[in-house]
Write a protein that holds these residues in place. Sequence first.
Motif, PDB file in Angstrom:
ATOM      1  N   THR A   1       1.736   2.896   0.691  1.00 52.66           N
ATOM      2  CA  THR A   1       1.719   4.295   0.296  1.00 52.66           C
ATOM      3  C   THR A   1       1.363   4.341  -1.176  1.00 52.66           C
ATOM      4  O   THR A   1       2.159   3.936  -2.032  1.00 52.66           O
ATOM      5  CB  THR A   1       3.096   4.954   0.531  1.00 52.66           C
ATOM      6  N   ARG A   2       0.154   4.779  -1.490  1.00 57.75           N
ATOM      7  CA  ARG A   2      -0.355   4.713  -2.849  1.00 57.75           C
ATOM      8  C   ARG A   2       0.569   5.431  -3.840  1.00 57.75           C
ATOM      9  O   ARG A   2       1.007   6.557  -3.602  1.00 57.75           O
ATOM     10  CB  ARG A   2      -1.751   5.326  -2.936  1.00 57.75           C
ATOM     11  N   GLY A   3       0.836   4.758  -4.947  1.00 58.50           N
ATOM     12  CA  GLY A   3       1.650   5.343  -6.003  1.00 58.50           C
ATOM     13  C   GLY A   3       3.127   5.446  -5.699  1.00 58.50           C
ATOM     14  O   GLY A   3       3.864   6.138  -6.393  1.00 58.50           O
ATOM     15  N   SER A   4       3.590   4.744  -4.656  1.00 56.42           N
ATOM     16  CA  SER A   4       4.995   4.886  -4.239  1.00 56.42           C
ATOM     17  C   SER A   4       5.964   4.075  -5.084  1.00 56.42           C
ATOM     18  O   SER A   4       7.177   4.261  -4.997  1.00 56.42           O
ATOM     19  CB  SER A   4       5.148   4.475  -2.772  1.00 56.42           C
TER      20      SER A   4
ATOM     21  N   CYS B   1      -0.376   3.099  -8.483  1.00 54.76           N
ATOM     22  CA  CYS B   1      -1.236   4.220  -8.868  1.00 54.76           C
ATOM     23  C   CYS B   1      -2.075   4.710  -7.687  1.00 54.76           C
ATOM     24  O   CYS B   1      -2.072   4.112  -6.608  1.00 54.76           O
ATOM     25  CB  CYS B   1      -2.152   3.808 -10.023  1.00 54.76           C
ATOM     26  N   HIS B   2      -2.805   5.796  -7.938  1.00 56.33           N
ATOM     27  CA  HIS B   2      -3.697   6.376  -6.928  1.00 56.33           C
ATOM     28  C   HIS B   2      -5.168   6.135  -7.282  1.00 56.33           C
ATOM     29  O   HIS B   2      -6.052   6.604  -6.569  1.00 56.33           O
ATOM     30  CB  HIS B   2      -3.457   7.886  -6.823  1.00 56.33           C
ATOM     31  N   ASP B   3      -5.423   5.429  -8.359  1.00 56.83           N
ATOM     32  CA  ASP B   3      -6.787   5.250  -8.849  1.00 56.83           C
ATOM     33  C   ASP B   3      -7.622   4.358  -7.923  1.00 56.83           C
ATOM     34  O   ASP B   3      -7.080   3.493  -7.233  1.00 56.83           O
ATOM     35  CB  ASP B   3      -6.772   4.620 -10.244  1.00 56.83           C
TER      36      ASP B   3
END
Length: 231
Positions: free
Chosen positions: A167-170, A148-150
């Motif tokens: 890499t966030r959310g990858s 996630c990107h949180d």
Amino acid sequence: MLYRDTTAHLTNTIRHPIMTTPRQLTLLTMLCAVFLSIAAGTPIRGRQEADAELMYRYIVSHNPDFPREIAQAFYDIGRLYGIRGDIAICQAIIETGWFRFDNGTAVRPSSHNYCGLGVRKRGTQGCSFRSVHEGVTAMMQHLYAYSCHDPLPQGENLLDPRFRYVTRGSASSWEALSGRWAMNRHYGKKILDLFKKMMSHDIPPLTAETVEQPAHTLPDEETMIDKSFFE
């Protein structure tokens, strides 16, 4: 960049079907199949299906010295981060050899590193943490970064030293960890296969007679060869 370029190309193809060639249609069909496969994967985040007791009983049936504290930490910290701690502990089983740390890894039990964080090649010890709680938290944060990107949950300090390299959310699914967390292209499937076995594990009364020392089972050759961490 490749993803954006390919998506733009496919969008243009859909908008102008008169220009579509058989090759483009084949490419579109293949990519749609890939995207649907990823979308249908098993999410890293979500509600846990196994409780700490099942996690503990399953692992202790293979390793009688396994501390229940670790199973409880995976459940509690997983719930805090919204991560499937019940599946994450199966990933840790693969990385630690049933928490014996005798599967060819240089990581020691005292490091509380349950997922090979910082291990770039065979023989390196990777990251070290002060306690079970810190070690499990660092692993959950790494999975959190992928899925996630949180921002981190309120009040939580960053303990994962590799967090910023992800890499966030990858990778929002366990299947998507293959080729990212480890080189093994079947990495995610191995984790989920182990989880299915855990969920079907019968829980007998825990007595001295039912807990026996099992034979040590080392990972298969492919796992040992492909066990290399990217981020």
